[in-house]
Design an enzyme around this catalytic site. Structure first.
Site, PDB file in Angstrom:
ATOM      1  N   ILE A 536       0.645  -1.271   0.085  1.00  0.00           N
ATOM      2  CA  ILE A 536       0.101  -0.089  -0.035  1.00  0.00           C
ATOM      3  C   ILE A 536       0.947   1.281   0.127  1.00  0.00           C
ATOM      4  O   ILE A 536       0.398   2.315  -0.147  1.00  0.00           O
ATOM      5  CB  ILE A 536      -1.027  -0.039   1.296  1.00  0.00           C
ATOM      6  CG1 ILE A 536      -0.112  -0.103   2.530  1.00  0.00           C
ATOM      7  CG2 ILE A 536      -1.943  -1.102   0.968  1.00  0.00           C
ATOM      8  CD1 ILE A 536      -0.943  -0.156   3.988  1.00  0.00           C
ATOM      9  N   ALA A 538       5.130   2.698  -0.915  1.00  0.00           N
ATOM     10  CA  ALA A 538       6.633   2.400  -1.402  1.00  0.00           C
ATOM     11  C   ALA A 538       7.427   3.532  -1.432  1.00  0.00           C
ATOM     12  O   ALA A 538       7.101   4.685  -1.635  1.00  0.00           O
ATOM     13  CB  ALA A 538       6.751   1.417  -2.457  1.00  0.00           C
ATOM     14  N   GLY A 539       8.665   3.332  -0.875  1.00  0.00           N
ATOM     15  CA  GLY A 539       9.519   4.424  -1.071  1.00  0.00           C
ATOM     16  C   GLY A 539      10.887   3.708  -1.487  1.00  0.00           C
ATOM     17  O   GLY A 539      11.124   2.644  -1.793  1.00  0.00           O
ATOM     18  N   ALA A 540      12.034   4.696  -1.426  1.00  0.00           N
ATOM     19  CA  ALA A 540      13.241   4.279  -2.052  1.00  0.00           C
ATOM     20  C   ALA A 540      14.231   3.035  -1.070  1.00  0.00           C
ATOM     21  O   ALA A 540      14.657   2.236  -1.894  1.00  0.00           O
ATOM     22  CB  ALA A 540      14.397   5.432  -2.256  1.00  0.00           C
ATOM     23  N   PHE A 541      13.647   3.168   0.086  1.00  0.00           N
ATOM     24  CA  PHE A 541      14.223   2.349   1.006  1.00  0.00           C
ATOM     25  C   PHE A 541      13.449   1.491   1.958  1.00  0.00           C
ATOM     26  O   PHE A 541      13.692   1.012   2.953  1.00  0.00           O
ATOM     27  CB  PHE A 541      15.480   3.031   1.937  1.00  0.00           C
ATOM     28  CG  PHE A 541      16.730   3.619   1.031  1.00  0.00           C
ATOM     29  CD1 PHE A 541      17.585   2.674   0.610  1.00  0.00           C
ATOM     30  CD2 PHE A 541      16.623   4.746   0.717  1.00  0.00           C
ATOM     31  CE1 PHE A 541      18.594   3.320  -0.203  1.00  0.00           C
ATOM     32  CE2 PHE A 541      17.444   5.388  -0.259  1.00  0.00           C
ATOM     33  CZ  PHE A 541      18.611   4.327  -0.597  1.00  0.00           C
ATOM     34  N   GLY A 542      12.151   1.675   1.629  1.00  0.00           N
ATOM     35  CA  GLY A 542      11.085   0.951   2.383  1.00  0.00           C
ATOM     36  C   GLY A 542       9.887   0.760   1.654  1.00  0.00           C
ATOM     37  O   GLY A 542       9.535   1.556   1.035  1.00  0.00           O
ATOM     38  N   ASP A 543       9.082  -0.109   2.004  1.00  0.00           N
ATOM     39  CA  ASP A 543       7.855  -0.614   1.513  1.00  0.00           C
ATOM     40  C   ASP A 543       6.818  -0.853   2.862  1.00  0.00           C
ATOM     41  O   ASP A 543       7.186  -1.149   4.016  1.00  0.00           O
ATOM     42  CB  ASP A 543       7.737  -1.823   0.862  1.00  0.00           C
ATOM     43  CG  ASP A 543       8.467  -1.697  -0.476  1.00  0.00           C
ATOM     44  OD1 ASP A 543       8.693  -0.647  -1.000  1.00  0.00           O
ATOM     45  OD2 ASP A 543       9.186  -2.797  -0.998  1.00  0.00           O
ATOM     46  N   LYS A 557       5.624  -1.711   8.147  1.00  0.00           N
ATOM     47  CA  LYS A 557       6.582  -1.203   7.308  1.00  0.00           C
ATOM     48  C   LYS A 557       7.888  -2.007   7.280  1.00  0.00           C
ATOM     49  O   LYS A 557       8.342  -2.486   8.358  1.00  0.00           O
ATOM     50  CB  LYS A 557       6.801   0.357   8.165  1.00  0.00           C
ATOM     51  CG  LYS A 557       7.909   1.006   7.626  1.00  0.00           C
ATOM     52  CD  LYS A 557       8.100   2.207   8.363  1.00  0.00           C
ATOM     53  CE  LYS A 557       9.079   3.182   7.802  1.00  0.00           C
ATOM     54  NZ  LYS A 557       9.514   4.305   8.376  1.00  0.00           N
ATOM     55  N   ASP A 677       9.871  16.311   9.002  1.00  0.00           N
ATOM     56  CA  ASP A 677       9.298  15.996   7.745  1.00  0.00           C
ATOM     57  C   ASP A 677       7.628  16.003   8.104  1.00  0.00           C
ATOM     58  O   ASP A 677       7.024  15.136   7.607  1.00  0.00           O
ATOM     59  CB  ASP A 677       9.570  14.550   7.360  1.00  0.00           C
ATOM     60  CG  ASP A 677       9.463  14.411   6.088  1.00  0.00           C
ATOM     61  OD1 ASP A 677       9.003  15.143   5.165  1.00  0.00           O
ATOM     62  OD2 ASP A 677       9.113  13.100   5.593  1.00  0.00           O
TER      63      ASP A 677
END
EC number: 2.7.11.1
Length: 908
Positions: A536, A538-543, A557, A677
């Site tokens: 559901i 996603a990112g460069a270093f984690g889903d 995560k 952030d």
């Protein structure tokens, strides 16, 4: 010859006046290597200091030897004075004798001038003695800035550096002066006899150890009293001219000028300290009487018992009458001091019923301080002797807190075992349900707490786990783990730091895993089947995956460990950053303004966070899945569900209060937590419409040094100008992000939506801001503008923001895009705030308190440490995916992972 040998030779020449400073300076200019050794490395001057020290010792020996070789100097000198006085009357009669005496006097004066010259040189370079002492840790610790006479310093130096001959010489010199002073007050005929009797009494009646080595040296190797008296008078004579009619009287020597410090250094000595203490007590009992209150150190008020480091010395001091209840300036007893310093053998001698749980001024018990030093064996001794785990200090910290500060894993495991036995071997106290609601602070949802009504004990540890009725404890809570009888140790101190928080704050990450296991947060990776799970986010270093776990939907995560390893980071670095975020989430899990953490998996090839699943997805998804057009535009099926969500959401007032309340708590912590952030992607909305702050992967705490610089992290559209410029930042970066979120809720557009992200960040750095629609109430516009002010100092705190929002009119998220048109007054107002950097928000209409807040908004928090997963020193972030709606790839572009029409309004 090596350079060092040359430098040493130069130092010797310098000491003997063959060369001077100008010669050394000229040499350093000619030869670069000499310049480095002499000036830069300071080897030349350190060599001089070393030679000064040797010369110091040599001169003392020389003085002693000279006195022994010339015991009749004073008689000859006095005869010389008499000869000078009667020279005119007896010149003819005593001519021959006078010539003989003059020859003797000449020889003596020559010898004496050598001694006097060296003594003067010794006095001139005495700063080197001070340098040696002032750089000695023991001397600094005991002295604490107290000023000492040179005589006291030389005695201390002799004891610290084991210069026994110098020490004995000085003590004999002191005694000679004391008795010389006494002789001046008595009859001259009986003076010598009385003096000898006094010394005999001091040496024999008060001597605690006969025939010890110090007394033998004292009597055999050092000049006699008469010789020392003669030396003293000779020194005084050297200041007079040869024509002086009478010998200058020696100034009276008062033993009160001496202080107690030397005997403290003797007490600290591990080898020979006992004999030396006995010797000093026998020689100068009036000065070094350790049972006298005046013998305490003047600044710290510490008695001799504080500085004993061995069992033998402690027993000796107790035998001599030292009191175990003497307090220092901090209210500490000797047992407190030695527990803090880990002196196990000394503590054993000091334990009794009156000291085992004694409190100092900070309410620390010996066990509290032993835990702070991380001494397991000492903690066991104290607990077996009746020490209690349930006593907290003024900071609200128990022994388990202090053990976590130190990070001794064996001690922490021992405490965990004791806490588990507290519930497995005894009946649990009755529980009461308590709910607290306030208007200005966040309150927890209803929780069950254990309220101690009676003392409970562990039979195996002699009442060492008796619960305290102190209100600061609030009862120990049941842990999160599967064993409901497990006693939680997540006890906040006065700064809301729990034991596990203190572990990560002190970089004890591996031990933090032990506490996470104890609290039941650690689970195995075998509990999750990612093959059947739906991605559901996603990112460069984690889903992020939607997983059914223990009969409920959760968001998991999952860190891409291999991907991060490829970037050059080690697994330990990845794991430590992950633990920081997990610990932060643990502390926030009880409060409605933050996403709850259910569990975590920390294994070599798997790092997982099991998070609360928020049905409505992120605020970003809700705001940006909208029909294009104005009011009355045709809505297709893709937007019906999203419109239903928007209609069901509370007002902007409630949502912003919920966010501001959580951020206000983070900023009020010690140390302060900065999210760094804060964007709409990291605000999740649950099925009840409650806004929850998520993703603490790049948050960090602000240390005692001050503001930090920060790399370009987070979403560039929400990034404050000081971050883009690489300047120092503070918690006001979160206020800037909050202002951008308000803008997005009113316009349903991201800031500078028609620009690329990097271009948008540059516009923000150049003091440009996105236009505000004229449909926004001017009071809301003022709040937005002051939050995104170019100058961080002009931005309000979240505490101020909470008060401001309470006085703003009700506003709702619009159903459609709002035209971005501004009237001239709004533009002028915005330019004034952004370009002049002096905008101040008018708080005159704000109420003094916030009342009747929605229960979903007012949640009391109990966080105390930061996240920091992949924090500001990294060049990437997992952060944007933990909102498990959408993520950013390496270019910051939005990635849409939606595949189910029914879920498109929830997770893009």
């Amino acid at each position: 010859m090596s350079n060092n040998k040359i430098i040493e030779s130069l130092a010797i020449l310098y000491l003997n006046n063959y060369i001077n400073d100008n010669d050394i300076y000229s040499l350093s200019l000619i030869n670069r290597e000499f310049h480095i050794n002499i000036i830069k490395d300071d080897y030349f001057y350190s060599t001089i200091n070393k030679n000064y020290l040797f010369l110091y010792i040599k001169i003392f020996k020389l003085l002693s030897i000279k006195v022994k070789l010339n015991p009749n100097w004073i008689n000859i000198i006095n005869n010389n004075n008499n000869i000078n006085n009667n020279n005119n009357n007896n010149n003819n009669n005593n001519n021959n004798n006078n010539n003989n005496n003059n020859n003797k006097i000449k020889l003596i004066k020559n010898n004496f001038s050598v001694i006097s010259e060296r003594l003067n040189f010794l006095i001139q370079c005495k700063f080197n003695l001070h340098r040696y002492l002032d750089n000695n840790d023991l001397f600094i610790t005991i002295l604490r800035g107290e000023k000492l006479s040179t005589l006291d310093r030389i005695i201390c130096f002799s004891i610290i550096y084991s210069q026994d001959q110098i020490l004995l010489f000085l003590l004999n010199f002191i005694l000679s002066n004391i008795n010389c002073n006494n002789n001046n007050n008595n009859n001259n005929n009986n003076n010598n006899n009385n003096n000898n009797n006094n010394i005999s009494n001091i040496s024999n009646s008060n001597r605690l150890l006969a025939n010890n080595s110090y007394n033998i040296q004292f009597n055999q190797q050092i000049p006699t009293q008469n010789e020392l008296i003669n030396l003293n008078k000779c020194l005084q004579f050297s200041t007079s001219t040869t024509t002086t009619t009478t010998t200058t009287m020696v100034p009276p020597f008062n033993e009160n000028i001496l202080k107690v410090y030397p005997i403290y250094f003797a007490i600290v000595k591990v080898i020979g300290g006992g004999s030396l203490v006995r010797f000093l007590l026998s020689i100068l009992p009036n000065v070094y009487n350790i049972t006298n209150v005046n013998c305490k150190l003047p600044i710290t008020n510490r008695s001799a018992l504080f500085y004993s480091t061995t069992r033998e010395m402690t027993l000796l001091l107790l035998q001599l009458g030292c009191n175990i209840h003497d307090m220092d300036y901090k209210g500490m007893l000797p047992i407190h001091y030695h527990s803090l310093n880990g002196h196990v053998d000394v503590v054993k001698c000091l334990i009794d019923d009156s000291t085992i749980n004694a409190l100092d001024q900070s309410n620390n018990t010996p066990l509290n301080l032993a835990s702070l030093s991380g001494n397991l064996s000492l903690a066991k001794i104290l607990l077996n002797s009746g020490a209690r785990l349930s006593i907290d200090n003024l900071n609200g910290r128990y022994p388990i807190h202090n053990a976590c500060v130190n990070g001794n894993i064996d001690l922490i495991r021992y405490f965990l075992e004791l806490y588990s036995k507290m519930n497995s071997t005894t009946l649990l106290p009755s529980t009461t349900t308590t709910t607290t609601t306030t208007t200005t602070t966040m309150t927890t949802t209803t929780t069950t707490a254990i309220t101690t009504t009676t003392a409970t004990t562990i039979q195996n540890n002699s009442n060492n786990l008796t619960n305290s009725n102190s209100s600061s404890v609030g009862g120990l809570r049941i842990s999160n783990g599967g064993n409901t009888q497990q006693q939680s140790i997540q006890i906040p101190d006065k700064e809301n730091n729990t034991p596990i928080d203190l572990l990560v704050l002190n970089n004890h990450f591996t031990i933090a895993i032990e506490l996470l296991k104890y609290e039941g947060y650690i689970v195995g990776k075998e509990e999750f089947n990612f093959k059947t799970a739906r991605k559901i986010g996603a990112g460069a270093f984690g889903d992020v995956y939607l997983v059914e776990w223990r009969n409920k939907n959760v968001a998991v995560k999952r860190v891409k460990i291999e991907k991060i390893l490829e970037s050059g980071k080690s697994y330990q670095w990845i794991r430590d950053k992950f633990i920081l975020e997990a610990v932060l989430m643990v502390k926030l899990s009880n409060f409605s303004s933050f996403v709850k953490l259910y569990a975590t998996c920390i294994e070599e090839k798997e790092l997982l966070l099991v998070l609360e699943f928020c049905d409505n997805g992120s605020l970003y998804t809700i705001l940006n899945t909208i029909p294009i057009g104005g009011a009355g535009a045709n809505n297709n099926n893709n937007n019906n569900n999203n419109n239903d969500i928007i209609q069901s959401l509370p007002s902007i007032n409630t949502l912003s209060l919920n966010i501001a309340n959580g951020m206000n708590y983070l900023h009020s912590l010690k140390p302060q937590i900065i999210h760094r952030d804060l964007t709409s992607q990291n605000i999740l909305i649950d099925r009840n419409g409650i806004a929850k702050i998520a993703d603490f992967g790049i948050s960090r705490f602000k240390n005692d040094i001050g503001d930090k610089t920060m790399t370009s992290i987070g979403n560039p559209r929400f990034r404050s100008p000081e971050v883009t410029k690489g300047q120092k930042y503070s918690e006001k970066v979160d206020v800037f992000g909050f202002g951008m979120i308000l803008y997005e809720m009113f316009t349903r557009r991201v800031p500078f939506h028609d620009y690329e992200q990097i271009a948008a960040s540059f516009k923000i750095a150049n003091a440009e801001r996105p236009p505000l629609p004229q449909t926004i109430d001017h009071r809301w516009s003022n709040l937005i503008q002051i939050c995104w002010d170019q100058n961080p100092n002009n931005r309000p705190s979240f505490d101020q923001i909470l008060t401001i929002i309470q006085n703003l009119p009700i506003a709702n998220i619009p159903k459609f895009l709002v035209p971005l048109q501004q009237n001239q007054n709004q533009i002028q107002n915005q330019n004034q705030n952004q370009n002049q950097n002096n905008g101040k928000l008018d708080l005159s209409t704000s109420s003094s308190s916030i009342t009747n807040l929605n229960n979903a908004v007012t949640a009391k928090l109990s966080l105390s440490t930061s996240g920091g997963l992949f924090s500001g020193d990294s060049d990437y972030t997992v952060g944007t995916c933990s909102g498990y709606d959408i993520g950013y790839d390496n270019d910051g572009d939005i990635i849409d992972y939606s595949s189910d029409q029914n879920d498109s309004d929830l997770y893009d």
